[in-house]
Design an enzyme around this catalytic site. Sequence first.
Site, PDB file in Angstrom:
ATOM      1  N   ARG A   1       0.814  -1.237   0.000  1.00  0.00           N
ATOM      2  CA  ARG A   1       0.000   0.000   0.000  1.00  0.00           C
ATOM      3  C   ARG A   1       0.837   1.273   0.000  1.00  0.00           C
ATOM      4  O   ARG A   1       0.368   2.340   0.371  1.00  0.00           O
ATOM      5  CB  ARG A   1      -0.978   0.026   1.168  1.00  0.00           C
TER       6      ARG A   1
ATOM      7  N   LYS B   1       2.339  11.477 -11.676  1.00  0.00           N
ATOM      8  CA  LYS B   1       1.575  10.553 -12.534  1.00  0.00           C
ATOM      9  C   LYS B   1       2.425   9.297 -12.704  1.00  0.00           C
ATOM     10  O   LYS B   1       3.548   9.362 -13.229  1.00  0.00           O
ATOM     11  CB  LYS B   1       1.328  11.170 -13.915  1.00  0.00           C
TER      12      LYS B   1
ATOM     13  N   GLU C   1       9.598  19.634 -24.299  1.00  0.00           N
ATOM     14  CA  GLU C   1       8.806  19.946 -23.094  1.00  0.00           C
ATOM     15  C   GLU C   1       9.349  21.207 -22.411  1.00  0.00           C
ATOM     16  O   GLU C   1       8.580  21.975 -21.837  1.00  0.00           O
ATOM     17  CB  GLU C   1       8.805  18.758 -22.120  1.00  0.00           C
TER      18      GLU C   1
ATOM     19  N   LYS D   1       6.560  23.413 -14.162  1.00  0.00           N
ATOM     20  CA  LYS D   1       5.727  22.214 -13.985  1.00  0.00           C
ATOM     21  C   LYS D   1       5.383  22.030 -12.504  1.00  0.00           C
ATOM     22  O   LYS D   1       4.219  21.766 -12.157  1.00  0.00           O
ATOM     23  CB  LYS D   1       6.427  20.966 -14.537  1.00  0.00           C
TER      24      LYS D   1
ATOM     25  N   GLU E   1      -5.199  17.481 -12.377  1.00  0.00           N
ATOM     26  CA  GLU E   1      -5.502  17.912 -13.747  1.00  0.00           C
ATOM     27  C   GLU E   1      -6.986  18.219 -13.968  1.00  0.00           C
ATOM     28  O   GLU E   1      -7.592  17.778 -14.945  1.00  0.00           O
ATOM     29  CB  GLU E   1      -5.004  16.862 -14.753  1.00  0.00           C
TER      30      GLU E   1
ATOM     31  N   ARG F   1      -3.583  22.481 -14.730  1.00  0.00           N
ATOM     32  CA  ARG F   1      -2.607  21.469 -15.175  1.00  0.00           C
ATOM     33  C   ARG F   1      -2.849  21.083 -16.638  1.00  0.00           C
ATOM     34  O   ARG F   1      -1.944  20.606 -17.323  1.00  0.00           O
ATOM     35  CB  ARG F   1      -2.657  20.237 -14.241  1.00  0.00           C
TER      36      ARG F   1
ATOM     37  N   ASN G   1      -0.893  20.397 -21.541  1.00  0.00           N
ATOM     38  CA  ASN G   1      -1.232  19.597 -22.730  1.00  0.00           C
ATOM     39  C   ASN G   1      -1.097  20.379 -24.030  1.00  0.00           C
ATOM     40  O   ASN G   1      -1.424  19.855 -25.092  1.00  0.00           O
ATOM     41  CB  ASN G   1      -2.669  19.059 -22.607  1.00  0.00           C
TER      42      ASN G   1
ATOM     43  N   HIS H   1      -0.190  18.702 -27.310  1.00  0.00           N
ATOM     44  CA  HIS H   1      -0.313  17.255 -27.125  1.00  0.00           C
ATOM     45  C   HIS H   1      -1.553  16.647 -27.782  1.00  0.00           C
ATOM     46  O   HIS H   1      -1.589  15.432 -27.968  1.00  0.00           O
ATOM     47  CB  HIS H   1      -0.284  16.906 -25.629  1.00  0.00           C
TER      48      HIS H   1
ATOM     49  N   HIS I   1      -0.130  13.966 -29.969  1.00  0.00           N
ATOM     50  CA  HIS I   1      -0.347  12.542 -29.653  1.00  0.00           C
ATOM     51  C   HIS I   1      -0.906  11.793 -30.850  1.00  0.00           C
ATOM     52  O   HIS I   1      -0.550  10.634 -31.089  1.00  0.00           O
ATOM     53  CB  HIS I   1      -1.328  12.391 -28.479  1.00  0.00           C
TER      54      HIS I   1
ATOM     55  N   HIS J   1       8.457  10.979 -28.933  1.00  0.00           N
ATOM     56  CA  HIS J   1       7.368  11.770 -28.351  1.00  0.00           C
ATOM     57  C   HIS J   1       7.619  13.276 -28.551  1.00  0.00           C
ATOM     58  O   HIS J   1       6.760  13.997 -29.062  1.00  0.00           O
ATOM     59  CB  HIS J   1       7.258  11.439 -26.861  1.00  0.00           C
TER      60      HIS J   1
HETATM   61  N1  LIG Z   1       4.658  10.801 -15.460  1.00  0.00           N
HETATM   62  C1  LIG Z   1       4.678  11.838 -16.236  1.00  0.00           C
HETATM   63  O1  LIG Z   1       4.194  12.927 -15.894  1.00  0.00           O
HETATM   64  C2  LIG Z   1       5.308  11.713 -17.590  1.00  0.00           C
HETATM   65  C3  LIG Z   1       5.524  12.856 -18.373  1.00  0.00           C
HETATM   66  C4  LIG Z   1       6.152  12.713 -19.594  1.00  0.00           C
HETATM   67  C5  LIG Z   1       6.540  11.447 -20.022  1.00  0.00           C
HETATM   68  N2  LIG Z   1       6.305  10.374 -19.245  1.00  0.00           N
HETATM   69  C6  LIG Z   1       6.727   9.032 -19.668  1.00  0.00           C
HETATM   70  O2  LIG Z   1       8.147   9.039 -19.741  1.00  0.00           O
HETATM   71  C7  LIG Z   1       8.578   8.083 -20.700  1.00  0.00           C
HETATM   72  C8  LIG Z   1       9.583   8.750 -21.599  1.00  0.00           C
HETATM   73  O3  LIG Z   1      10.651   9.220 -20.801  1.00  0.00           O
HETATM   74  P1  LIG Z   1      12.125   9.315 -21.391  1.00  0.00           P
HETATM   75  O4  LIG Z   1      12.095  10.060 -22.667  1.00  0.00           O
HETATM   76  O5  LIG Z   1      13.010   9.781 -20.304  1.00  0.00           O
HETATM   77  O6  LIG Z   1      12.400   7.807 -21.804  1.00  0.00           O
HETATM   78  P2  LIG Z   1      13.335   6.647 -21.235  1.00  0.00           P
HETATM   79  O7  LIG Z   1      13.220   6.516 -19.785  1.00  0.00           O
HETATM   80  O8  LIG Z   1      13.051   5.464 -22.067  1.00  0.00           O
HETATM   81  O9  LIG Z   1      14.797   7.207 -21.571  1.00  0.00           O
HETATM   82  C9  LIG Z   1      15.156   7.379 -22.926  1.00  0.00           C
HETATM   83  C10 LIG Z   1      16.434   6.590 -23.271  1.00  0.00           C
HETATM   84  O10 LIG Z   1      17.548   7.274 -22.716  1.00  0.00           O
HETATM   85  C11 LIG Z   1      18.322   6.370 -21.925  1.00  0.00           C
HETATM   86  N3  LIG Z   1      18.938   7.172 -20.892  1.00  0.00           N
HETATM   87  C12 LIG Z   1      18.313   7.791 -19.868  1.00  0.00           C
HETATM   88  N4  LIG Z   1      19.204   8.539 -19.195  1.00  0.00           N
HETATM   89  C13 LIG Z   1      20.404   8.389 -19.803  1.00  0.00           C
HETATM   90  C14 LIG Z   1      21.699   8.949 -19.602  1.00  0.00           C
HETATM   91  N5  LIG Z   1      21.929   9.850 -18.643  1.00  0.00           N
HETATM   92  N6  LIG Z   1      22.697   8.575 -20.424  1.00  0.00           N
HETATM   93  C15 LIG Z   1      22.462   7.708 -21.452  1.00  0.00           C
HETATM   94  N7  LIG Z   1      21.254   7.163 -21.710  1.00  0.00           N
HETATM   95  C16 LIG Z   1      20.243   7.503 -20.882  1.00  0.00           C
HETATM   96  C17 LIG Z   1      17.339   5.324 -21.456  1.00  0.00           C
HETATM   97  O11 LIG Z   1      17.984   4.129 -21.105  1.00  0.00           O
HETATM   98  C18 LIG Z   1      16.459   5.177 -22.695  1.00  0.00           C
HETATM   99  O12 LIG Z   1      17.077   4.336 -23.622  1.00  0.00           O
HETATM  100  C19 LIG Z   1       7.323   7.614 -21.433  1.00  0.00           C
HETATM  101  O13 LIG Z   1       6.979   6.351 -20.952  1.00  0.00           O
HETATM  102  C20 LIG Z   1       6.271   8.638 -21.042  1.00  0.00           C
HETATM  103  O14 LIG Z   1       4.976   8.086 -21.017  1.00  0.00           O
HETATM  104  C21 LIG Z   1       5.724  10.476 -18.036  1.00  0.00           C
END
Ligand SMILES: NC(=O)c1ccc[n+]([C@@H]2O[C@H](COP(=O)([O-])OP(=O)(O)OC[C@H]3O[C@@H](n4cnc5c(N)ncnc54)[C@H](O)[C@@H]3O)[C@@H](O)[C@H]2O)c1
Length: 353
Positions: free
Chosen positions: A112, A134, A176, A214, A224, A228, A232, A235, A239, A255
């Site tokens: 939990r 999120k 972003e 943010k 949201e 918030r 978007n 997006h 998207h 993305h």
């Molecule tokens: N929770 C939220 O509010 C929110 C907001 C935006 C995106 N997201 C989510 O985040 C994800 C995308 O995040 P992301 O773009 O960070 O992707 P990711 O975590 O897949 O990282 C991108 C790539 O970079 C590599 N990487 C990360 N840090 C590194 C570093 N310092 N050196 C070398 N390689 C490195 C990772 O291994 C991966 O291959 C999606 O799943 C998306 O849905 C969530």
Amino acid sequence: MKEIIQKDFEIFLGEEVLEHLSAVLIENSYSKVFVLMDTNTQRFCWPLLSPYLVNFFPIVIPDGESSKSLVQAEKIWETLQNNMADRRAVLINLGGGVISDLGGFCAATYKRGIDFINVPTSLLGMVDAAIGGKLGIDFLSFKNSIGLFKHPKYIFIYPSFIKTLPSEEIRNGLAEVVKHGLIDNKSLFEKLSQLEGQAIEKAGNLIFQSLKIKADIVKKDPFEKDIRKSLNFGHTIGHAIETWSLLNDAIPLKHGEAIAIGMICEAYLSYEILGLPLSELEAINAYFTKHYPKYKGALNNDILIEYMQNDKKNDAGFINFSLLKRIGKAKINIHCQEELIVKAIDYYRKNNS
Ligand SMILES: NC(=O)c1ccc[n+]([C@@H]2O[C@H](COP(=O)([O-])OP(=O)(O)OC[C@H]3O[C@@H](n4cnc5c(N)ncnc54)[C@H](O)[C@@H]3O)[C@@H](O)[C@H]2O)c1
């Protein structure tokens, strides 16, 4: 070291944060420390963090979106359980958005809920995914379809992690950062426009300004319901383009690249509907066309509209937009006619053919 202290979470940014993380772990007297990372962050980031930790349990998963799955979640819960993590254990998420979404989800549901700490290593993680609470996984090929809201207890941002991030991942996160300027802070957008190439990795202050936008928005509207939604911007169309590209392209758009196109189109909608000045529309278009590759695929308007009609942000059957009155000032809950959406996509095509 820069700090943002809020009721539910604290953010620290600077070159000394890893040392501070070590002190915070001692202060909290956690019973056990688990560290989740992917194969890349294990290689590039773990060597920088590990000297500051003692008695930890590493959990390493494959990198990439496909790890944001129930299968990996089960493995994480299993590791916690097998190592007798109790409710005073903590999980450190060392990675990009995949790691913070998945790790946060596992921590928030294990017994939990145990504390978790985000140490974002991608630019997208630092300015966006690690902040805001999120959490979730993808399920039956629907992105983020199982999850919940819960803030990490701490977020430690060590900008030097970006040094090993591939350039396309920097571009991914930069979209972003730019969006935060467009919706809330014109001078941030202007400073970004003056940066050469992807020099953001040397601009810790811009990263801080961006993530603060943010964090402030999330504080005002955690679930949201209102402001918030301004996050978007870009997006709704973005998207739809991302989904199109995933289904049609051998190398799909990232993305951030899809959202950059979405922001050009939605800046056009802002110009048509809210009177965004033409000069500002042109500045937004110029920024993204300079820094982002042109999309070469053939976008199908009808299919894109269909994707938008299925968007979870819709409201009473209307495609819902967050647009700009001017750069730095967003307006939420705007509905648009389909013909205007098509005109906006055409605006992108015309300027990028
Ligand atoms: N929770 C939220 O509010 C929110 C907001 C935006 C995106 N997201 C989510 O985040 C994800 C995308 O995040 P992301 O773009 O960070 O992707 P990711 O975590 O897949 O990282 C991108 C790539 O970079 C590599 N990487 C990360 N840090 C590194 C570093 N310092 N050196 C070398 N390689 C490195 C990772 O291994 C991966 O291959 C999606 O799943 C998306 O849905 C969530």
